[in-house]
Write a protein that holds these residues in place. Sequence first.
Motif, PDB file in Angstrom:
ATOM      1  N   THR A  58     -16.981 -95.612  27.884  1.00  0.00           N
ATOM      2  CA  THR A  58     -18.047 -95.851  28.844  1.00  0.00           C
ATOM      3  C   THR A  58     -17.518 -95.648  30.257  1.00  0.00           C
ATOM      4  OG1 THR A  58     -19.671 -97.478  29.623  1.00  0.00           O
ATOM      5  CG2 THR A  58     -17.541 -98.321  28.936  1.00  0.00           C
ATOM      6  N   GLY A  59     -18.370 -95.130  31.127  1.00  0.00           N
ATOM      7  CA  GLY A  59     -17.989 -94.941  32.524  1.00  0.00           C
ATOM      8  C   GLY A  59     -18.556 -93.660  33.098  1.00  0.00           C
ATOM      9  N   ARG A  60     -18.104 -93.326  34.303  1.00  0.00           N
ATOM     10  CA  ARG A  60     -18.495 -92.101  34.996  1.00  0.00           C
ATOM     11  C   ARG A  60     -17.336 -91.115  34.912  1.00  0.00           C
ATOM     12  NH1 ARG A  60     -23.682 -91.466  35.744  1.00  0.00           N
ATOM     13  NH2 ARG A  60     -23.113 -89.832  37.227  1.00  0.00           N
ATOM     14  N   ILE A  61     -17.522 -90.086  34.084  1.00  0.00           N
ATOM     15  CA  ILE A  61     -16.474 -89.085  33.927  1.00  0.00           C
ATOM     16  C   ILE A  61     -16.259 -88.332  35.239  1.00  0.00           C
ATOM     17  CG2 ILE A  61     -15.767 -87.061  32.607  1.00  0.00           C
ATOM     18  CD1 ILE A  61     -17.598 -88.036  30.366  1.00  0.00           C
ATOM     19  N   SER A  62     -17.346 -88.070  35.934  1.00  0.00           N
ATOM     20  CA  SER A  62     -17.294 -87.411  37.233  1.00  0.00           C
ATOM     21  C   SER A  62     -18.477 -87.920  38.035  1.00  0.00           C
ATOM     22  CB  SER A  62     -17.351 -85.885  37.078  1.00  0.00           C
ATOM     23  OG  SER A  62     -18.614 -85.483  36.563  1.00  0.00           O
ATOM     24  N   ASP A  63     -18.670 -87.356  39.228  1.00  0.00           N
ATOM     25  CA  ASP A  63     -19.807 -87.766  40.038  1.00  0.00           C
ATOM     26  C   ASP A  63     -21.132 -87.417  39.384  1.00  0.00           C
ATOM     27  OD1 ASP A  63     -18.110 -88.762  41.944  1.00  0.00           O
ATOM     28  OD2 ASP A  63     -18.119 -86.931  43.153  1.00  0.00           O
ATOM     29  N   SER A  64     -21.124 -86.439  38.480  1.00  0.00           N
ATOM     30  CA  SER A  64     -22.371 -85.990  37.859  1.00  0.00           C
ATOM     31  C   SER A  64     -22.562 -86.504  36.439  1.00  0.00           C
ATOM     32  CB  SER A  64     -22.421 -84.447  37.835  1.00  0.00           C
ATOM     33  OG  SER A  64     -22.352 -83.911  39.138  1.00  0.00           O
ATOM     34  N   TRP A  65     -21.479 -86.779  35.737  1.00  0.00           N
ATOM     35  CA  TRP A  65     -21.573 -87.116  34.323  1.00  0.00           C
ATOM     36  C   TRP A  65     -21.221 -88.577  34.077  1.00  0.00           C
ATOM     37  CZ3 TRP A  65     -23.563 -84.012  30.611  1.00  0.00           C
ATOM     38  CH2 TRP A  65     -23.681 -82.644  30.906  1.00  0.00           C
ATOM     39  N   GLY A  66     -22.040 -89.232  33.247  1.00  0.00           N
ATOM     40  CA  GLY A  66     -21.772 -90.592  32.813  1.00  0.00           C
ATOM     41  C   GLY A  66     -21.956 -90.702  31.315  1.00  0.00           C
ATOM     42  N   VAL A  67     -21.180 -91.590  30.698  1.00  0.00           N
ATOM     43  CA  VAL A  67     -21.245 -91.741  29.249  1.00  0.00           C
ATOM     44  C   VAL A  67     -21.174 -93.217  28.895  1.00  0.00           C
ATOM     45  CG1 VAL A  67     -18.742 -91.513  28.965  1.00  0.00           C
ATOM     46  CG2 VAL A  67     -20.255 -91.013  27.037  1.00  0.00           C
ATOM     47  N   ASP A  68     -21.897 -93.600  27.861  1.00  0.00           N
ATOM     48  CA  ASP A  68     -21.836 -94.950  27.318  1.00  0.00           C
ATOM     49  C   ASP A  68     -21.995 -94.816  25.806  1.00  0.00           C
ATOM     50  OD1 ASP A  68     -21.824 -97.611  26.775  1.00  0.00           O
ATOM     51  OD2 ASP A  68     -23.695 -98.097  27.790  1.00  0.00           O
ATOM     52  N   SER A  69     -20.915 -95.051  25.080  1.00  0.00           N
ATOM     53  CA  SER A  69     -20.954 -94.813  23.634  1.00  0.00           C
ATOM     54  C   SER A  69     -20.160 -95.874  22.896  1.00  0.00           C
ATOM     55  CB  SER A  69     -20.386 -93.423  23.298  1.00  0.00           C
ATOM     56  OG  SER A  69     -19.023 -93.347  23.669  1.00  0.00           O
ATOM     57  N   ALA A  70     -20.614 -96.168  21.682  1.00  0.00           N
ATOM     58  CA  ALA A  70     -19.916 -97.091  20.799  1.00  0.00           C
ATOM     59  C   ALA A  70     -20.201 -96.670  19.362  1.00  0.00           C
ATOM     60  CB  ALA A  70     -20.361 -98.527  21.035  1.00  0.00           C
ATOM     61  N   VAL A  71     -19.158 -96.649  18.539  1.00  0.00           N
ATOM     62  CA  VAL A  71     -19.279 -96.220  17.150  1.00  0.00           C
ATOM     63  C   VAL A  71     -18.589 -97.248  16.264  1.00  0.00           C
ATOM     64  CG1 VAL A  71     -18.709 -94.454  15.445  1.00  0.00           C
ATOM     65  CG2 VAL A  71     -19.376 -93.784  17.769  1.00  0.00           C
ATOM     66  N   GLN A  72     -19.256 -97.645  15.202  1.00  0.00           N
ATOM     67  CA  GLN A  72     -18.672 -98.494  14.172  1.00  0.00           C
ATOM     68  C   GLN A  72     -18.518 -97.657  12.912  1.00  0.00           C
ATOM     69  OE1 GLN A  72     -20.826-102.130  13.410  1.00  0.00           O
ATOM     70  NE2 GLN A  72     -19.809-102.471  11.455  1.00  0.00           N
ATOM     71  N   TYR A  73     -17.268 -97.471  12.486  1.00  0.00           N
ATOM     72  CA  TYR A  73     -16.958 -96.543  11.395  1.00  0.00           C
ATOM     73  C   TYR A  73     -16.290 -97.288  10.242  1.00  0.00           C
ATOM     74  CZ  TYR A  73     -14.743 -92.653   8.895  1.00  0.00           C
ATOM     75  OH  TYR A  73     -14.333 -91.774   7.928  1.00  0.00           O
ATOM     76  N   ASN A  74     -16.779 -97.039   9.025  1.00  0.00           N
ATOM     77  CA  ASN A  74     -16.219 -97.656   7.828  1.00  0.00           C
ATOM     78  C   ASN A  74     -15.230 -96.683   7.186  1.00  0.00           C
ATOM     79  OD1 ASN A  74     -15.697 -98.687   5.228  1.00  0.00           O
ATOM     80  ND2 ASN A  74     -17.695 -99.702   5.163  1.00  0.00           N
ATOM     81  N   PRO A  75     -13.926 -96.958   7.287  1.00  0.00           N
ATOM     82  CA  PRO A  75     -12.947 -96.010   6.721  1.00  0.00           C
ATOM     83  C   PRO A  75     -12.944 -96.009   5.197  1.00  0.00           C
ATOM     84  CG  PRO A  75     -11.838 -97.953   7.581  1.00  0.00           C
ATOM     85  CD  PRO A  75     -13.272 -98.088   7.962  1.00  0.00           C
ATOM     86  N   SER A  76     -13.422 -97.079   4.563  1.00  0.00           N
ATOM     87  CA  SER A  76     -13.427 -97.127   3.096  1.00  0.00           C
ATOM     88  C   SER A  76     -14.436 -96.156   2.514  1.00  0.00           C
ATOM     89  CB  SER A  76     -13.725 -98.550   2.626  1.00  0.00           C
ATOM     90  OG  SER A  76     -12.755 -99.459   3.100  1.00  0.00           O
ATOM     91  N   THR A  77     -15.604 -96.080   3.148  1.00  0.00           N
ATOM     92  CA  THR A  77     -16.657 -95.175   2.668  1.00  0.00           C
ATOM     93  C   THR A  77     -16.712 -93.880   3.455  1.00  0.00           C
ATOM     94  OG1 THR A  77     -18.297 -96.204   4.125  1.00  0.00           O
ATOM     95  CG2 THR A  77     -18.037 -97.146   1.923  1.00  0.00           C
ATOM     96  N   SER A  78     -15.901 -93.805   4.531  1.00  0.00           N
ATOM     97  CA  SER A  78     -15.908 -92.626   5.414  1.00  0.00           C
ATOM     98  C   SER A  78     -17.305 -92.370   5.971  1.00  0.00           C
ATOM     99  CB  SER A  78     -15.392 -91.385   4.669  1.00  0.00           C
ATOM    100  OG  SER A  78     -14.088 -91.594   4.200  1.00  0.00           O
ATOM    101  N   LYS A  79     -17.999 -93.453   6.320  1.00  0.00           N
ATOM    102  CA  LYS A  79     -19.346 -93.339   6.868  1.00  0.00           C
ATOM    103  C   LYS A  79     -19.470 -94.166   8.142  1.00  0.00           C
ATOM    104  CE  LYS A  79     -21.693 -92.534   2.443  1.00  0.00           C
ATOM    105  NZ  LYS A  79     -22.737 -93.043   1.498  1.00  0.00           N
TER     106      LYS A  79
END
Length: 744
Positions: A594-615
Amino acid sequence: MTRFQAPPNSKRWAFALTAIAAATAAVSAHAQAPAAKRAPRVEDKNAVTTVRAEDIAGRPERELRLQRDVEVVRDKLRVTSDAASFLNVEQELEAKGNVRMWRFGDYYTAEEVKLNMETGRGYMLQPTYQLELNNAQGKAQRINFLTEDEAQVVDGTYSTCQGPNPDWYLKARSLNLDQGRDVGTAGATVVYFKDVPFIGTPALSFSLSGARRSGWLPPTPSYSTKSGAELLVPYYFNIAPNRDLTLYPRYISRRGLQLGGLGRYIGETGAGNYYEGRTFLEYLPNDKAADRDRWQMHSVHTQALAKDWSYGWNLRAASDDNYPNDFSKTVSSSAERQLLKELRTDYRGEYWALTVRAQKYHVLQDPDSKTNKDLFVTRPYDRLPAINLHAARYDVGGFDWQVDSELTRFWHPDLLKGNRVVVVPQVSYPIIGPSYFVTPKVMLNASAYQLDAYGADQARSLQRAVPTFSLDSGLVFEREAKLAGRAITQTLEPRLFYVYTPYREQDAFPNFDTAPSTFNFAQIFSENRFVGSDRIGDANQVTAAVVSRFLESSGAERLRLAFGQRFYFADQRVQIDKSTPVNSSRSDMLLAATGRISDSWGVDSAVQYNPSTSKVTTSNMTLQYSPGAYKVVNAGYRYVRDSFKNADLSTQWPISARWFGVGRVSYSLRDHKVLESVVGVEYNCDCWVFRTGAQRFVTTANKTSTQFFFQLELNGLSKFGIGNPLEVLKNSIPGYRRVNEGIR
């Protein structure tokens, strides 16, 4: 050229015409907008009057006759003309021919002006004006200065457009402007757009400074496929500087006449403490579509009774289950189904805080919940009452301690009732260094229940005491780096968090208010995996995480990257539902950026990943591109396995120098249907803006509503049209900005 200094004048005079700039702002938004600000008018009452001209004749103690290139200056007033006369005894100035006048940044022209500088009486013939406030301009047949503060404008116009032929202007046969009382009144008034009259009123009253003032607000027509044509005609009461009331009758073609009101207040108690409140009511007698009375209510209040002692309430209710989907204007309001009624009081000491509250819920069921059980909303338990005490001290001999306790009476019309007492003491010893920290902590969760008789069970008592030990530790590394060409400081912050809680059998304990916590970065660093006090999760686990932050020289965080996972050394035996045991050796992985990559681009992301099922279990990603003013594109994706999968795209973008496109679409990839869509255009012509478009959104699982809007906003005057596009666009498009931002 010669010059002559006249004797000083002991009285000031004022041109009330200047106040017209604020008058039109009060027409539309005086209930919400603050008064326009300008530099205060400070006049030197002892200032001398200086006159200049090519030819000066007469007697200085009686009358001066001025010819050619005349200039009269007194403090912040300057008048030039072809000819003028000044009567010293009467303190009268009369100027003719190419009259120009500057006053506190305002500029006037006229064929003739006559002014008594003692009484403020006089007149101006064939004047034009350009006002510093709101960049307003206008013209009139005559201005009569009645007193130092009051003026009458005859056959006058007003506009915030520049140039000799403004796109819009208002014209009034008579304007009475009383600067002393901050009141403007007008007779017959017509608003012209492109020289075409399109709205008029027989009388008008407004505030000259733009301050709030009682009166009718502009009517707002609208149309939706749900309710048909609507007309809202609000009346505003400016009760006091810190209190107001808006009453609005709304005619709904398919339902009838709805009456509503909104009261707001803000201020201080006698002890000097702050309070605020807001109450909103709507009532529709004999709804033609539903054949019954309909209503809703929402009231919020917070007030300090004495030092460190306050109380408040939050009350919500509606007449029936269908009210949100029949009358809501947004997706969020139509989805509100659990209406809370709460009364609370808080008392604080130096190291403790006491809260007493009573909560009761009014649940509105989705009309389709009878056929679709997934739409059924479970009624929460009422708390009648709940008493919470929190006490804490920090750095007491190096130790931190706190105690949280709660006494609650849980009530439900259909389920088991009872009382619960919870006491949670805890002690920690933080060890903090320049680049590390270690915090051991011990805590005890002690609970006691007194349950009422329910069904075949008799009244009974239950007790439970569960200890917990945790050890939190972390390191902080730094290095100089670059991000998008900028010099920044990058940190690397590994963290380990160990928790041990022994297993205690808890199947006999009721579940009044407890549910599994949402698995996120805040939750993985907590001791209990449940929200609420009815279940204390057994734990023998460690959480490993690493965070990297990118910091600017000012300390502002530009970007944050995070990774975390929990590892279990024993099975998790305590569960809300025993049919879903958890015996994994590790949790899902969490990744976030999350944050401002540059003056023009911003991102906010979160992923929950299950390694047992690979999903992927859940994911939430939002990307924003905003390279300049009025340019923004938002792309979002939200996913929860076996629940929903939605994509969202919204934008505000210039089409040409004056045209702007706006739009949003929220789409369910799982159900293959549009949840919400907005499309429209805006046209900015400096002194006016035109907006038009439509919005469609889901009101229930199987029903939608479409509403159309178009609006002509005359800067500094009012907004005319159908619907409320500004509210729609602001709520639908993150980063949306008014194309006439900063203009009242």
